[in-house]
Design a protein around this motif. Structure first.
Motif, PDB file in Angstrom:
ATOM      1  N   ARG A 136      79.331 104.530 -33.397  1.00 14.26           N
ATOM      2  CA  ARG A 136      80.276 105.057 -32.413  1.00 14.26           C
ATOM      3  C   ARG A 136      80.517 104.027 -31.313  1.00 14.26           C
ATOM      4  NH1 ARG A 136      77.984 109.626 -31.769  1.00 14.26           N
ATOM      5  NH2 ARG A 136      76.784 109.096 -29.939  1.00 14.26           N
ATOM      6  N   ALA A 137      79.459 103.361 -30.849  1.00 16.79           N
ATOM      7  CA  ALA A 137      79.604 102.356 -29.779  1.00 16.79           C
ATOM      8  C   ALA A 137      80.490 101.203 -30.236  1.00 16.79           C
ATOM      9  CB  ALA A 137      78.231 101.837 -29.359  1.00 16.79           C
ATOM     10  N   ALA A 138      80.309 100.758 -31.468  1.00 17.85           N
ATOM     11  CA  ALA A 138      81.132  99.655 -31.989  1.00 17.85           C
ATOM     12  C   ALA A 138      82.598 100.077 -32.080  1.00 17.85           C
ATOM     13  CB  ALA A 138      80.610  99.201 -33.349  1.00 17.85           C
ATOM     14  N   THR A 154      78.915  90.603 -29.052  1.00 20.55           N
ATOM     15  CA  THR A 154      78.384  90.128 -27.774  1.00 20.55           C
ATOM     16  C   THR A 154      78.050  91.296 -26.856  1.00 20.55           C
ATOM     17  OG1 THR A 154      79.648  88.081 -27.966  1.00 20.55           O
ATOM     18  CG2 THR A 154      78.873  88.678 -25.760  1.00 20.55           C
ATOM     19  N   ASP A 155      78.989  92.258 -26.736  1.00 18.16           N
ATOM     20  CA  ASP A 155      78.778  93.428 -25.877  1.00 18.16           C
ATOM     21  C   ASP A 155      77.530  94.210 -26.271  1.00 18.16           C
ATOM     22  OD1 ASP A 155      81.140  92.770 -24.628  1.00 18.16           O
ATOM     23  OD2 ASP A 155      82.291  94.449 -25.463  1.00 18.16           O
ATOM     24  N   LEU A 156      77.323  94.358 -27.582  1.00 18.03           N
ATOM     25  CA  LEU A 156      76.218  95.181 -28.078  1.00 18.03           C
ATOM     26  C   LEU A 156      74.933  94.396 -28.309  1.00 18.03           C
ATOM     27  CD1 LEU A 156      78.178  97.432 -30.599  1.00 18.03           C
ATOM     28  CD2 LEU A 156      77.455  97.997 -28.267  1.00 18.03           C
ATOM     29  N   GLY A 157      75.018  93.064 -28.201  1.00 14.54           N
ATOM     30  CA  GLY A 157      73.830  92.237 -28.413  1.00 14.54           C
ATOM     31  C   GLY A 157      73.379  92.222 -29.867  1.00 14.54           C
ATOM     32  N   ASP A 161      77.961  89.617 -37.977  1.00 11.92           N
ATOM     33  CA  ASP A 161      77.913  90.316 -39.268  1.00 11.92           C
ATOM     34  C   ASP A 161      77.589  91.795 -39.083  1.00 11.92           C
ATOM     35  OD1 ASP A 161      78.589  88.109 -40.765  1.00 11.92           O
ATOM     36  OD2 ASP A 161      76.507  87.593 -41.292  1.00 11.92           O
ATOM     37  N   GLU A 162      76.642  92.083 -38.197  1.00 11.34           N
ATOM     38  CA  GLU A 162      76.279  93.480 -37.934  1.00 11.34           C
ATOM     39  C   GLU A 162      77.437  94.219 -37.281  1.00 11.34           C
ATOM     40  OE1 GLU A 162      74.113  97.069 -37.719  1.00 11.34           O
ATOM     41  OE2 GLU A 162      74.013  95.324 -39.023  1.00 11.34           O
ATOM     42  N   ALA A 163      78.147  93.582 -36.377  1.00  8.11           N
ATOM     43  CA  ALA A 163      79.305  94.207 -35.734  1.00  8.11           C
ATOM     44  C   ALA A 163      80.370  94.527 -36.773  1.00  8.11           C
ATOM     45  CB  ALA A 163      79.871  93.292 -34.644  1.00  8.11           C
ATOM     46  N   LEU A 167      81.646  98.316 -37.741  1.00  7.76           N
ATOM     47  CA  LEU A 167      83.065  98.665 -37.642  1.00  7.76           C
ATOM     48  C   LEU A 167      83.614  99.103 -38.992  1.00  7.76           C
ATOM     49  CD1 LEU A 167      84.258  95.839 -35.240  1.00  7.76           C
ATOM     50  CD2 LEU A 167      84.156  98.297 -34.746  1.00  7.76           C
ATOM     51  N   ARG A 168      83.256  98.378 -40.040  1.00  2.24           N
ATOM     52  CA  ARG A 168      83.730  98.725 -41.380  1.00  2.24           C
ATOM     53  C   ARG A 168      83.238 100.112 -41.788  1.00  2.24           C
ATOM     54  NH1 ARG A 168      83.000  94.167 -43.652  1.00  2.24           N
ATOM     55  NH2 ARG A 168      80.782  94.421 -44.029  1.00  2.24           N
ATOM     56  N   LEU A 169      81.958 100.376 -41.585  1.00  3.89           N
ATOM     57  CA  LEU A 169      81.396 101.673 -41.949  1.00  3.89           C
ATOM     58  C   LEU A 169      82.012 102.800 -41.116  1.00  3.89           C
ATOM     59  CD1 LEU A 169      79.480 103.355 -43.610  1.00  3.89           C
ATOM     60  CD2 LEU A 169      77.641 102.762 -42.011  1.00  3.89           C
TER      61      LEU A 169
END
Length: 190
Positions: A136-138, A154-157, A161-163, A167-169
């Motif tokens: 949800r945060a992404a 960057t925002d989420l630290g 790849d994880e971001a 987002l994709r999921l």
């Protein structure tokens, strides 16, 4: 080890307490689900007063019919959402049908289009509210703050790849909003 399809303990206990007529159980249920119920009803109906009415109806129905929920059929949250959706769509259909009859304009196809649109929007809201916080945060950063995956990382630290994965999921989950007119986890409750 619990069976994989066993309902959560809280859901079973809540159903049992409601069936015994424990007013405190209804209060706990209200505290936990009132914002979900009101939000879904408002999304379908687009009217604050009507959403308040549906919220009241949902909790009255739960109090009067505690055995209507079967923990073996799925999570209590999904059942409450299904009940909310069903009652809100019934109200929307009744309201729109009355308006169409009064004005002499519009059609049943137009009414069904409005119902489908409201159902998809409510389902999308339900999906977002039910997402794990990291997804949800992404999505919130990408959609509301118009951040790309690098900025989101960057925002989420987290790594880029994880971001991208989050987002994709998250977007894949949201695409299911068009698959049916009701929130996930329960069959056609319309």
């Amino acid at each position: 080890m619990a069976k994989k399809d066993a309902p959560p303990r809280w859901d079973r206990k809540m159903q049992q307490r409601l069936a015994r007529g424990e007013a405190a159980a209804l209060g706990e249920l209200y505290d936990r689900f009132a914002s979900l119920v009101h939000g879904l009803a408002h999304r379908v109906l687009g009217d604050e007063r009507a959403a308040d009415g549906i919220t009241h109806e949902v909790f009255v129905h739960i109090w009067e019919h505690p055995d209507a929920y079967d923990p073996k059929q799925g999570p209590l949250r999904s059942w409450v959402a299904a009940l909310t959706h069903r009652l809100a769509v019934q109200r929307l259909r009744a309201t729109e049908t009355a308006a169409l009859t009064e004005s002499g304009h519009g059609s049943s196809e137009e009414l069904e289009r409005k119902v489908r649109h409201a159902s998809v929007a409510a389902r999308a809201d339900y999906i977002v509210q039910s997402m794990p916080a990291p997804l949800r945060a992404a999505l919130e950063r990408a959609y509301f703050q118009r951040r790309d995956y690098r900025q989101t990382a960057t925002d989420l630290g987290i790594t880029e790849d994880e971001a991208r994965r989050r987002l994709r999921l998250g977007l894949q989950l949201l695409t299911t909003a068009h698959d049916a007119g009701t929130p996930p986890g329960y069959g056609g409750a319309v």
